[in-house]
Design a protein around this motif. Structure first.
Motif, PDB file in Angstrom:
ATOM      1  N   GLU A  62      42.814  51.351  31.230  1.00  0.00           N
ATOM      2  CA  GLU A  62      41.359  51.588  31.222  1.00  0.00           C
ATOM      3  C   GLU A  62      40.558  50.292  31.111  1.00  0.00           C
ATOM      4  O   GLU A  62      39.467  50.271  30.536  1.00  0.00           O
ATOM      5  CB  GLU A  62      40.963  52.550  30.091  1.00  0.00           C
ATOM      6  N   SER A  63      41.089  49.200  31.674  1.00  0.00           N
ATOM      7  CA  SER A  63      40.392  47.908  31.639  1.00  0.00           C
ATOM      8  C   SER A  63      39.966  47.523  33.053  1.00  0.00           C
ATOM      9  O   SER A  63      40.819  47.377  33.938  1.00  0.00           O
ATOM     10  CB  SER A  63      41.300  46.820  31.057  1.00  0.00           C
ATOM     11  N   ILE A  64      38.666  47.333  33.266  1.00  0.00           N
ATOM     12  CA  ILE A  64      38.177  46.958  34.589  1.00  0.00           C
ATOM     13  C   ILE A  64      38.661  45.572  34.984  1.00  0.00           C
ATOM     14  O   ILE A  64      38.959  45.307  36.159  1.00  0.00           O
ATOM     15  CB  ILE A  64      36.624  47.042  34.630  1.00  0.00           C
ATOM     16  N   ASP A  65      38.776  44.648  34.005  1.00  0.00           N
ATOM     17  CA  ASP A  65      39.274  43.308  34.303  1.00  0.00           C
ATOM     18  C   ASP A  65      40.746  43.349  34.698  1.00  0.00           C
ATOM     19  O   ASP A  65      41.165  42.658  35.640  1.00  0.00           O
ATOM     20  CB  ASP A  65      39.085  42.385  33.097  1.00  0.00           C
ATOM     21  N   ARG A  66      41.518  44.142  33.967  1.00  0.00           N
ATOM     22  CA  ARG A  66      42.937  44.280  34.306  1.00  0.00           C
ATOM     23  C   ARG A  66      43.094  44.902  35.697  1.00  0.00           C
ATOM     24  O   ARG A  66      43.950  44.471  36.482  1.00  0.00           O
ATOM     25  CB  ARG A  66      43.612  45.159  33.240  1.00  0.00           C
ATOM     26  N   GLN A  67      42.278  45.886  36.009  1.00  0.00           N
ATOM     27  CA  GLN A  67      42.353  46.515  37.328  1.00  0.00           C
ATOM     28  C   GLN A  67      42.064  45.499  38.426  1.00  0.00           C
ATOM     29  O   GLN A  67      42.753  45.467  39.458  1.00  0.00           O
ATOM     30  CB  GLN A  67      41.349  47.670  37.402  1.00  0.00           C
ATOM     31  N   ARG A  68      41.069  44.645  38.209  1.00  0.00           N
ATOM     32  CA  ARG A  68      40.713  43.621  39.194  1.00  0.00           C
ATOM     33  C   ARG A  68      41.878  42.657  39.420  1.00  0.00           C
ATOM     34  O   ARG A  68      42.199  42.292  40.556  1.00  0.00           O
ATOM     35  CB  ARG A  68      39.470  42.871  38.713  1.00  0.00           C
ATOM     36  N   GLU A  69      42.523  42.243  38.331  1.00  0.00           N
ATOM     37  CA  GLU A  69      43.651  41.323  38.443  1.00  0.00           C
ATOM     38  C   GLU A  69      44.830  41.965  39.151  1.00  0.00           C
ATOM     39  O   GLU A  69      45.502  41.322  39.966  1.00  0.00           O
ATOM     40  CB  GLU A  69      44.075  40.835  37.051  1.00  0.00           C
ATOM     41  N   VAL A  70      45.103  43.226  38.828  1.00  0.00           N
ATOM     42  CA  VAL A  70      46.241  43.914  39.439  1.00  0.00           C
ATOM     43  C   VAL A  70      46.022  44.090  40.939  1.00  0.00           C
ATOM     44  O   VAL A  70      46.953  43.899  41.738  1.00  0.00           O
ATOM     45  CB  VAL A  70      46.475  45.280  38.758  1.00  0.00           C
ATOM     46  N   ILE A  71      44.816  44.451  41.330  1.00  0.00           N
ATOM     47  CA  ILE A  71      44.518  44.597  42.760  1.00  0.00           C
ATOM     48  C   ILE A  71      44.750  43.278  43.487  1.00  0.00           C
ATOM     49  O   ILE A  71      45.361  43.229  44.562  1.00  0.00           O
ATOM     50  CB  ILE A  71      43.077  45.090  42.966  1.00  0.00           C
ATOM     51  N   ALA A  72      44.287  42.178  42.874  1.00  0.00           N
ATOM     52  CA  ALA A  72      44.487  40.858  43.479  1.00  0.00           C
ATOM     53  C   ALA A  72      45.977  40.529  43.599  1.00  0.00           C
ATOM     54  O   ALA A  72      46.436  39.993  44.618  1.00  0.00           O
ATOM     55  CB  ALA A  72      43.775  39.797  42.651  1.00  0.00           C
TER      56      ALA A  72
END
Length: 383
Positions: free
Chosen positions: A125-135
């Motif tokens: 549930e972390s937007i920053d973690r989601q951004r990193e994972v997508i990258a």
């Protein structure tokens, strides 16, 4: 005559954490740059790809580390990796929730049968973690992505991914305005039927527990309950709506708050099964038995629902069937080589078990003992 053995070359690596250069016999890697710059590998990848989401400060540190180490980004090799990938990325917002675990297993069966490997990440549930994972997934050249987005995700957050031409499917939490395939259950229909079932059992004061109020899934499931109560001439009071984390702990907390209300509800509909299990925990901690003394209905129908005590009445979305459908929609795009835009709704159905109080009501109707013992006062009109 003795033969002198040649000495092997020694790789010397100085302490990068003190800002000293690395002297080595191999080419520096993204990992080396990340270590010197004090950032993640995903951040380095975003910098070399000129992604604008990286802050100026982090970008400067990465660029300085690249110069110091003599790192050169091999774009042709990266393109080759992307072109030959046989992996599908699966990004899940909360793998501790049994529903998403069942969903992932079902998706993996379809992905494997098509000859792909599933790469999975939990974003917590972390937007920053989601951004990193997508990258990171893009760096590894996955052929497509399935995303159950974290709380707070907007269409703008995923716009760069969509515009890159990457096939994606967004599941469970709808993101209105996103130009991609979005798969969601018939949320409003499911909660409408659940609310009507509680009314048929005689409940009148009914609460809604769990979830984040600013998400589409919260609003559509809440709307279904409101409509079912409204059809019976009952208004769902705002104080009976108790948002929380969509987890077992969140459900327990929401139930504790509900039990403190004056004229508290005698039944509740929960945003998902995890919250419903937590609500049952909260009831028991207050000496109230779920099902017998208080009606509880969940949403999802995870495997644990049928074997819980009491067995959980819930709105089934068929997690495994939903997972298979999501994977098939992604593979269809990958196979066709094109990105599609579509809103797909999947069916729901109410599964009646014990936690809603139905067995006790049936016993009272059969006259199996004093009505007060078989079915507590919660069932009477006006409750």
């Amino acid at each position: 005559m003795s033969v002198r053995k040649k000495k092997r070359p020694v790789v010397v690596e100085k302490d990068a954490t003190r800002g000293k250069s690395l002297s080595m016999l191999r080419k520096p890697t993204i990992s080396d740059v990340a270590k010197v710059a004090g950032v993640s590998k995903s951040t380095v990848s975003l910098v070399v790809r000129n992604n604008p989401i990286v802050s100026d400060k982090a970008r400067a540190r990465v660029q300085e580390a690249m110069v110091e180490l003599g790192y050169v980004y091999n774009r042709s090799a990266a393109n080759l990796r992307m072109a030959s990938s046989s992996a599908i990325g699966v990004i899940v917002n909360d793998l501790t929730n049994g529903f998403f675990a069942e969903l992932a297993v079902a998706m993996d069966m379809i992905v494997q049968s098509a000859g792909f490997v599933q790469l999975m990440a939990n974003t917590c549930e972390s937007i920053d973690r989601q951004r990193e994972v997508i990258a990171s997934m893009r760096e590894h050249g996955v052929s497509g992505m399935i995303i159950t987005p974290v709380h707070g995700t907007s269409a703008e957050d995923l716009r760069p991914l969509v515009e890159s031409g990457m096939p994606i499917v967004v599941a469970i939490r709808d993101i209105p305005g996103l130009h991609a395939i979005r798969v969601v259950p018939e949320n409003r229909k499911g909660t409408y039927e659940a609310g009507r079932h509680l009314l048929d059992l005689g409940y009148r004061r009914i609460g809604f527990l769990g979830g984040f109020a600013d998400t589409a899934v919260f609003q559509t499931r809440l709307q279904g309950l409101k409509e079912s109560l409204g059809a019976a001439g009952i208004r769902l009071e705002d104080r009976y709506i108790l948002p929380s984390n969509a987890s077992r702990a969140g459900g327990r907390d929401a139930m504790h708050r509900l039990l403190e209300l004056p004229e508290r509800p005698t039944a509740c509909l929960c945003i998902n099964d995890a919250v419903a299990f937590g609500a049952c925990d909260g009831l028991r901690s207050a000496g109230i038995e779920p099902g017998r003394d208080f009606g509880v209905i969940g949403f999802d129908d995870v495997a644990e629902a049928s074997c819980a005590v009491p067995a959980l009445t819930t709105v089934s979305v068929d997690p495994q069937g939903l997972g298979r459908r999501v994977a098939q929609l992604l593979l269809r795009q990958v196979s066709a080589g094109r990105v599609e835009r579509e809103l797909v709704t999947t069916p729901t159905r109410l599964v009646v078990r014990e936690s809603c109080g139905a067995p006790w009501r049936d016993a009272a109707q059969r006259g199996g003992g004093p009505a007060g013992n078989a079915q507590p006062a919660k069932v009477g009109p006006g409750n």
